[in-house]
Design a protein around this motif. Structure first.
Motif, short mmCIF file in Angstrom:
data_model
loop_
_atom_site.label_atom_id
_atom_site.label_comp_id
_atom_site.label_asym_id
_atom_site.label_seq_id
_atom_site.Cartn_x
_atom_site.Cartn_y
_atom_site.Cartn_z
N SER A 1 0.72 -1.28 -0.19
CA SER A 1 -0.20 0.01 0.11
C SER A 1 0.84 1.19 -0.01
CB SER A 1 -0.90 -0.11 1.07
OG SER A 1 -0.20 0.01 2.41
N SER A 2 2.11 1.25 0.22
CA SER A 2 3.10 2.21 0.06
C SER A 2 3.66 2.31 -1.45
CB SER A 2 4.14 1.88 1.27
OG SER A 2 5.04 3.05 1.27
N PRO A 3 3.80 3.36 -2.11
CA PRO A 3 4.13 3.60 -3.28
C PRO A 3 5.77 3.32 -3.36
CG PRO A 3 4.03 5.69 -2.53
CD PRO A 3 3.51 4.88 -1.39
N PRO A 4 6.55 3.08 -4.61
CA PRO A 4 7.74 3.22 -4.57
C PRO A 4 8.33 4.47 -4.04
CG PRO A 4 6.82 2.44 -6.54
CD PRO A 4 5.75 2.87 -5.76
N GLY A 5 9.46 4.29 -3.39
CA GLY A 5 9.92 5.46 -2.68
C GLY A 5 9.64 5.47 -1.14
N ALA A 6 8.78 4.67 -0.83
CA ALA A 6 8.38 4.59 0.59
C ALA A 6 7.52 5.83 1.03
CB ALA A 6 9.11 3.74 1.47
N ASN A 7 7.09 6.54 0.41
CA ASN A 7 6.51 8.00 0.95
C ASN A 7 7.79 8.81 1.48
OD1 ASN A 7 3.61 8.03 0.23
ND2 ASN A 7 3.31 6.36 1.66
N GLY A 8 8.81 8.61 1.04
CA GLY A 8 9.92 9.91 1.20
C GLY A 8 10.75 9.27 2.58
N LEU A 9 10.56 7.68 2.54
CA LEU A 9 11.53 7.32 3.72
C LEU A 9 12.71 6.59 2.96
CD1 LEU A 9 9.24 5.28 6.35
CD2 LEU A 9 10.47 7.42 6.61
N LEU A 10 13.91 6.74 3.53
CA LEU A 10 15.00 6.04 3.13
C LEU A 10 15.67 5.21 4.30
CD1 LEU A 10 17.28 8.52 1.19
CD2 LEU A 10 16.32 6.66 0.54
N LEU A 11 16.22 3.93 4.05
CA LEU A 11 16.75 3.20 5.09
C LEU A 11 18.18 2.86 4.72
CD1 LEU A 11 15.51 0.49 7.40
CD2 LEU A 11 17.27 -0.37 5.80
N LEU A 12 19.11 3.16 5.55
CA LEU A 12 20.49 2.53 5.31
C LEU A 12 20.49 1.13 5.99
CD1 LEU A 12 22.91 5.52 6.13
CD2 LEU A 12 22.00 4.86 3.90
N PRO A 13 20.68 -0.10 5.16
CA PRO A 13 20.86 -1.30 5.98
C PRO A 13 21.83 -1.74 6.53
CG PRO A 13 21.43 -1.35 3.53
CD PRO A 13 21.06 0.07 3.98
N TYR A 14 22.72 -1.02 7.06
CA TYR A 14 24.16 -1.00 7.62
C TYR A 14 23.93 -1.27 9.17
CZ TYR A 14 25.26 1.43 3.17
OH TYR A 14 25.31 1.80 2.26
N PHE A 15 23.12 -2.37 9.52
CA PHE A 15 22.96 -2.95 10.66
C PHE A 15 24.08 -3.66 11.52
CE2 PHE A 15 19.09 -0.88 10.04
CZ PHE A 15 18.11 -1.06 11.04
#
Length: 495
Positions: free
Chosen positions: A331-345
């Motif tokens: 239900s969230s569009p490409p780009g995740a409604n302006g969210l960015l995640l760095l996956p460097y956990f």
């Protein structure tokens, strides 16, 4: 009828498969285990329980389920996570937990020291790889300095696959593909152990004998037979790292073939016509003499989806959580409604090789939902993957065929987002069992029961994933790169 057995030790699970001479799966078994994190930046397994214990359990479960007589199993091959570092004594008994691959960053100081002492250019020229958290040599030096009593009692340094083969056959061997990760102790030109770059790490006679993956390392001993139920004298191959076996399971065998492994980490292998050395990626001889491979890997991928489920979706039943989260993310569009995640956990491996990198979810506001966050997580992994595939392209190593493998291929959101963000179509083969299936094929190859091209009949292509580019992804990928660069110093200061 004749059969071959393949067993693979993964980061969180061991899987085994029994296959007949036509590649049909006769029986499967699996057993889970945990990755130990005794302190931040470390990652370990218990070799007696997680490696050998799992191997014995899975082997016996397969024999019981299939009803196949042990004498009908004509060869065995195993693979495991790698490269790992495990010191053993003269009887082959582990002296400590196994230190895992690039997710374990304990040897940062040794990586830096050896690089400064030897020279980065010399290391690349001789070893084919820069020294990173993936390199075993610095971890052995860490052992010498921080666990001197264990180092003093060490008869051999094994990796995970070597440990299994030693338990099965009594032979101390390692395949060239794995050995190339022992920099600076392996010379890629001579394909041999060397100590002229750093003679203070380990005497070379404490390293395993080098073999190619399709060579027979030895045969099942009486002691191994008693524990596993396998017949005495059954041939056992040299084995390899799980990612290479997984690539082989879907037919990654010709120059230009690339595997994208969707597992606890993303791992990429490209069969190459010639060796390519660049500090951003890894190089190794391929599984067979005279062939080459370029590799890359993210540090945290599937593990991150499990982390999100366990901490952000406790209201969902664990068995149904991932489909439910995927539905929310849809239900969230490409780009995740302006969210960015760095996956460097867990820091990051290729192409940035930054053990101090940190995970981040950036751009949150009060309108964002869990679906937005989960979509941002999937997209963040895919952006990290694109960073790798773009690096390959810069090095003239664009894939001609990309084969997706691993348990993560069941996550359709992840699979499609990766194609959309990288711009690369993917194919999925009929059997996604993974490395253990590749092991079973390698076992059959080693005894001459099949030829390499037969994998196309054993495991044909069943699905095609077409890339669907989106402007939001292009914009966010550029921002993803900037977000890391602009927060790198802050992340390092938080350690």
């Amino acid at each position: 009828m004749s059969y071959t057995l393949g067993i693979d030790i993964g980061t969180y699970e061991t899987k085994g498969v029994l296959v007949d001479h036509d590649g049909r799966v006769v029986a499967q078994a699996a057993r889970g285990h945990k990755m130990l994190v005794p302190q931040a930046g470390w990652a370990e397994h218990q070799p007696e329980e997680d490696w050998w214990g799992d191997f014995v359990f899975v082997c016996r479960a397969i024999l019981e389920e299939s009803g196949v007589a042990a004498a009908q199993i004509k060869a065995v091959a195993c693979s495991a996570i790698g490269p790992c570092m495990l010191p053993v004594d003269s009887s082959g008994t582990p002296l400590m937990n196994g230190v895992l691959y690039g997710v374990d960053g304990r040897a940062v100081a040794e990586v830096r020291e050896l690089t400064n002492r030897i020279g980065a250019e010399t290391i690349i020229a001789r070893c084919g790889n820069a020294l990173t958290s993936q390199s075993v040599g610095p971890k052995i030096l860490w052992l010498k300095r921080h666990r001197p009593e264990i180092y003093a009692n060490t008869a051999h340094i094994l990796t995970s696959t070597s440990f299994l083969v030693q338990r099965l056959t009594g032979e101390v061997v390692i395949d060239h593909y794995t050995a190339a990760n022992f920099s600076p102790l392996y010379d890629v030109a001579t394909q041999s152990w060397v100590d002229d770059l750093a003679d203070d790490i380990l005497p070379l006679d404490k390293l395993p004998r080098l073999l190619w993956s399709d060579e027979i390392a030895g045969h099942i001993t009486a002691a191994a037979s008693e524990e596993t139920g396998l017949a005495v004298g059954t041939p056992v191959t040299a084995g390899t790292i799980d990612a290479a076996a997984e690539a082989f399971s879907v037919g990654v065998d010709q120059p230009g073939d690339m595997m994208m492994m969707y597992g606890s980490t993303i791992f990429i292998i490209l069969c190459a016509a010639n060796p390519v050395s660049d500090p951003r990626i890894w190089y190794a001889p391929w599984l067979f003499a005279g062939e080459h491979a370029s590799m890359a890997g993210l540090a945290t991928s599937g593990t991150l989806t499990h982390w999100f489920r366990d901490h952000m979706a406790r209201d969902l039943d664990a068995a149904e959580a991932f489909p439910a989260l995927a539905e929310e993310a849809a239900s969230s569009p490409p780009g995740a409604n302006g969210l960015l995640l760095l996956p460097y956990f867990s820091g990051e491996r290729t192409p940035i090789h930054d053990v101090n990198a940190k995970g981040a979810l950036f751009g949150l506001n009060l309108t964002h939902t869990r679906g937005d966050m989960y979509r941002a997580l999937i997209e963040g992994i895919a952006y990290g993957t694109r960073h790798v595939t773009d690096t390959f392209a810069e090095l003239g190593q664009k894939p001609t065929r990309l084969l997706a493998v691993g348990g993560g291929t069941k996550n359709r959101l992840w699979l499609q987002a990766t194609s959309d963000i990288t711009g690369i179509d993917q194919v999925v083969c009929d059997k996604t069992i993974g490395a253990s299936y590749g092991d079973a094929f390698m076992a059959a190859l080693a005894i001459g029961a099949v030829s390499r091209g037969d994998i196309a009949q054993w495991n044909p292509v069943s699905e095609f994933i077409e890339a669907r580019p989106d402007a939001a992804y292009e914009e966010n990928f550029a921002l993803f790169r900037r977000l890391y660069e602009q927060t790198r110093d802050i992340a390092a200061a938080l350690t």
